[in-house]
Design a protein around this motif. Structure first.
Motif, short mmCIF file in Angstrom:
data_model
loop_
_atom_site.label_atom_id
_atom_site.label_comp_id
_atom_site.label_asym_id
_atom_site.label_seq_id
_atom_site.Cartn_x
_atom_site.Cartn_y
_atom_site.Cartn_z
N GLN A 20 0.90 -1.26 0.13
CA GLN A 20 -0.01 0.14 -0.05
C GLN A 20 0.75 1.48 -0.18
O GLN A 20 0.22 2.24 -0.21
CB GLN A 20 -0.77 0.07 1.12
N HIS A 127 1.07 -9.56 4.47
CA HIS A 127 -0.09 -8.64 4.79
C HIS A 127 -0.79 -8.37 3.39
O HIS A 127 -0.43 -7.41 2.35
CB HIS A 127 0.45 -7.48 5.10
N ASN A 172 -1.64 -10.94 8.19
CA ASN A 172 -2.52 -9.94 8.51
C ASN A 172 -4.03 -9.86 8.46
O ASN A 172 -4.41 -10.95 7.78
CB ASN A 172 -2.39 -8.44 7.51
N GLU A 173 -4.91 -9.76 9.61
CA GLU A 173 -6.38 -10.18 9.53
C GLU A 173 -6.61 -11.64 8.89
O GLU A 173 -7.23 -11.69 7.84
CB GLU A 173 -7.16 -9.00 8.55
N TYR A 304 -11.86 -1.12 13.22
CA TYR A 304 -12.38 0.22 12.39
C TYR A 304 -14.00 0.33 13.14
O TYR A 304 -14.33 1.51 12.90
CB TYR A 304 -12.51 -0.08 11.12
N TRP A 339 -18.25 3.02 7.14
CA TRP A 339 -17.98 2.27 8.21
C TRP A 339 -18.56 2.75 9.30
O TRP A 339 -18.12 3.82 9.67
CB TRP A 339 -16.16 2.10 8.23
N GLU A 365 -4.14 -1.74 14.23
CA GLU A 365 -4.83 -0.85 13.20
C GLU A 365 -5.88 -0.16 13.72
O GLU A 365 -6.56 -1.04 14.40
CB GLU A 365 -5.26 -1.63 12.02
N TRP A 415 -3.72 3.01 11.71
CA TRP A 415 -3.51 2.67 10.45
C TRP A 415 -3.20 3.89 9.45
O TRP A 415 -3.81 4.86 9.57
CB TRP A 415 -4.81 2.08 10.11
N SER A 422 -5.71 2.56 -0.36
CA SER A 422 -6.62 1.84 0.38
C SER A 422 -6.59 0.42 -0.06
O SER A 422 -6.25 0.07 -1.08
CB SER A 422 -7.87 2.45 0.34
N ALA A 423 -6.78 -0.54 0.95
CA ALA A 423 -6.61 -1.90 0.47
C ALA A 423 -8.14 -2.38 0.09
O ALA A 423 -8.04 -2.97 -1.18
CB ALA A 423 -6.58 -2.80 1.90
N SER A 424 -9.35 -1.75 0.42
CA SER A 424 -10.54 -2.31 0.13
C SER A 424 -10.96 -1.73 -1.32
O SER A 424 -11.51 -2.14 -2.27
CB SER A 424 -11.82 -2.16 0.87
N LYS A 430 -8.82 8.00 -0.01
CA LYS A 430 -9.38 7.47 1.20
C LYS A 430 -8.10 7.52 2.20
O LYS A 430 -7.40 6.57 2.51
CB LYS A 430 -9.85 6.00 1.08
N TYR A 432 -5.83 8.14 5.68
CA TYR A 432 -5.78 7.98 7.11
C TYR A 432 -4.74 8.65 7.80
O TYR A 432 -4.72 8.70 9.18
CB TYR A 432 -5.70 6.44 7.50
C1 BGP Z 1 -7.38 -3.38 6.95
C2 BGP Z 1 -6.12 -3.84 6.28
C3 BGP Z 1 -5.12 -2.77 5.95
C4 BGP Z 1 -5.90 -1.39 5.69
C5 BGP Z 1 -7.18 -1.14 6.49
C6 BGP Z 1 -8.07 -0.13 5.95
O1 BGP Z 1 -8.29 -4.46 6.63
O2 BGP Z 1 -5.30 -4.81 7.15
O3 BGP Z 1 -4.35 -3.00 4.82
O4 BGP Z 1 -5.88 -0.88 4.42
O5 BGP Z 1 -7.99 -2.23 6.80
O6 BGP Z 1 -9.07 -0.40 4.99
P1 BGP Z 1 -9.11 0.17 3.50
O7 BGP Z 1 -7.58 0.58 3.12
O8 BGP Z 1 -9.88 -0.30 2.82
O9 BGP Z 1 -9.61 1.63 4.03
#
Ligand code: BGP
Length: 469
Positions: A20, A127, A172-173, A304, A339, A365, A415, A422-424, A430, A432
């Motif tokens: 990322q 990750h 990760n997760e 989150y 969220w 995070e 985070w 962003s991951a999603s 987006k 942080y």
């Molecule tokens: C978690 C992941 C991260 C991160 C975060 C925020 O699920 O471990 O990699 O990105 O979420 O999510 P996003 O980037 O989609 O807002």
């Protein structure tokens, strides 16, 4: 001003992931990872090859700017910095026996820089960035051979960095695997074509690999502290009916099983019942069972939002941006990405995990993804992100409450402490970070860094060890 006290040595810091922020997707001998073909994150389809619209290929160019960025973290007073090693920098295809020295040398340089500033590294081994070759050739973690490849990779990291890195996270997760199989488990087969048998087998392989990494660390890096990492999602019954309470229990079980295995060393009864009812028979060897007994030193998690659960089919509507299921909670507000914001949920989950596992906890995070506006204040470019300060402040107050409840918390890494992709959704908008990065969703921007208002706020939180909250 609160009366909250954080323990001495509390590890304040920030968290990131290689895919990322590093960019340099084809430099230094790096192979492709699943992220290099995910230009839309988990919401869109994968591509055959990397495409220029994939923001992760450049990220925020941390690969070349890590020294400047770590200096900014040091300016905020970070005690720790969480980052991941890109598996495909070390093993470009994933199934080689010998590592790529150039990749290893990059993380040596990152560790040098952290050491220079007295920042404790917190390293995620995997990750969401499985080498693409493992996805395409083996169908990722559905294949048992991934355990051996991961073992070789983890051993390489422990041997190389074990004397310098104390805190490690295996996956990760890990509980997102069933929900996002390509991103989380490198499983190339489209989700709707996968059987539950395949998914649960992949989950088993990851759990064994995680425990095996712990076993190896005990041998080659005896000072290492190994943690598992789960996505936490507190869940409330939508109504006080027993049927909704049961929904809560099964939703919880589907996530808690990962921590249960990591802390107890075996599958819990409720999970065996689920498998039996689904008609799933896992391939579990005696060696697997033995491996699983290598339990973790601590449990880390992301937080989150929370969700609600209902047994009423008419009310089962999945909330926006929620990959884990559950329904929206009518009592809570949501972020711009849907969220739901729930600081108290963090206190609840800290208590739940502590009561259940009695292992030190690490919040690795937490944060608010929001659209920021770069403005000029007294001739200095910045972002007036009072909304982010409010979010983080409210959550940290609840961490303080949990500590007062007697929960052992090792640290807190916010985070995306610097803006990243962003991951999603694979967006840069987006954001942080405490540090604004001049890069936009269309790929434009100078990549210059600017301190947001939250930068000074967090520095003060760290300087006062939480007393300023
Ligand atoms: C978690 C992941 C991260 C991160 C975060 C925020 O699920 O471990 O990699 O990105 O979420 O999510 P996003 O980037 O989609 O807002």
């Amino acid at each position: 001003m609160s009366t909250i006290t954080f323990p001495d040595g509390f590890l304040w810091g920030g968290a990131t992931a290689a895919n990322q922020l590093e960019g340099a997707y084809d430099e230094g001998g790096k192979g492709l990872s699943v992220q290099d073909v995910m230009p839309r994150g988990i919401v869109g389809a994968r591509t055959d090859a990397p495409t220029p619209d994939n923001l992760k290929l450049v990220g925020i160019d941390f690969y070349h700017r890590y020294a400047e960025d770590i200096a900014l973290f040091a300016k905020m007073g970070f005690k720790t910095f969480r980052f991941s090693v890109a598996w495909s920098r070390i093993f470009p295809k994933g199934d080689e026996t010998e590592p790529n020295e150039e990749g290893l040398a990059f993380y040596d340089r990152v560790l040098d820089e952290l050491e220079k500033h007295g920042i404790e590294p917190l390293v995620t081994i995997s990750h969401y960035e499985t080498p693409l070759h493992l996805a395409e050739t083996y169908d990722g973690w559905t294949d048992r051979r991934l355990i051996g490849f991961y073992e070789n990779y983890a051993r390489t990291l422990f041997e190389r960095y074990g004397a310098r890195v104390k805190y490690w996270l295996t996956f990760n997760e890990i509980n997102s695997l069933l929900h996002a199989p390509f991103m989380s488990g490198g499983i190339n087969t489209p989700k709707d074509e996968l059987t539950e048998q395949q998914l649960y087998q992949a989950m088993h392989h990851e759990l064994v690999a995680s425990a095996r990494a712990t076993r190896i660390a005990r041998e080659v890096a005896p000072n290492a502290q190994i943690g598992c990492m789960v996505l936490s999602m507190p869940v409330y019954p939508l109504s006080p009916s027993p049927a909704d309470a049961l929904e809560v229990m099964s939703f919880d079980h589907s996530n808690l099983v990962y921590g249960d295995v990591h802390t107890r060393g075996a599958y819990p009864g409720y999970f065996l019942r689920t498998l039996a009812e689904k008609g799933i028979e896992l391939d579990i060897t005696d060696e697997d069972r033995d491996d699983l007994t290598n339990t973790v030193d601590f449990v880390s998690f992301s937080y989150y939002m929370s969700v609600a659960a209902t047994a009423d089919p008419a009310k089962k509507v999945t909330g926006e941006g929620n990959i884990m299921g559950g329904v929206p909670n009518p009592t809570l507000e949501a972020s711009e990405w849907g969220w739901q914001i729930d600081p108290v949920g963090l206190r609840l989950v800290l208590n739940q995990f502590w009561d259940r596992w009695q292992k030190p906890l690490f919040i690795v995070e937490n944060g608010l993804g929001a659209k920021d506006q770069l403005v000029e204040v007294d001739g200095v470019k910045t972002v007036v992100d009072d909304y982010r300060i409010a979010y983080l402040n409210d959550h940290l107050v609840q961490v303080g409450e949990a500590i007062a409840d007697g929960v052992e918390v090792l640290g807190y890494t916010s985070w995306g402490c610097i803006d990243l992709v962003s991951a999603s959704t694979a967006q840069l908008s987006k954001r942080y970070g405490f540090i604004y990065v001049d890069r936009n969703d269309d790929g434009s921007g100078t990549l210059e860094r600017f301190e947001k208002k939250s930068f000074g706020w967090y520095a003060e939180v760290i300087r006062t060890n939480g007393a300023s909250l």
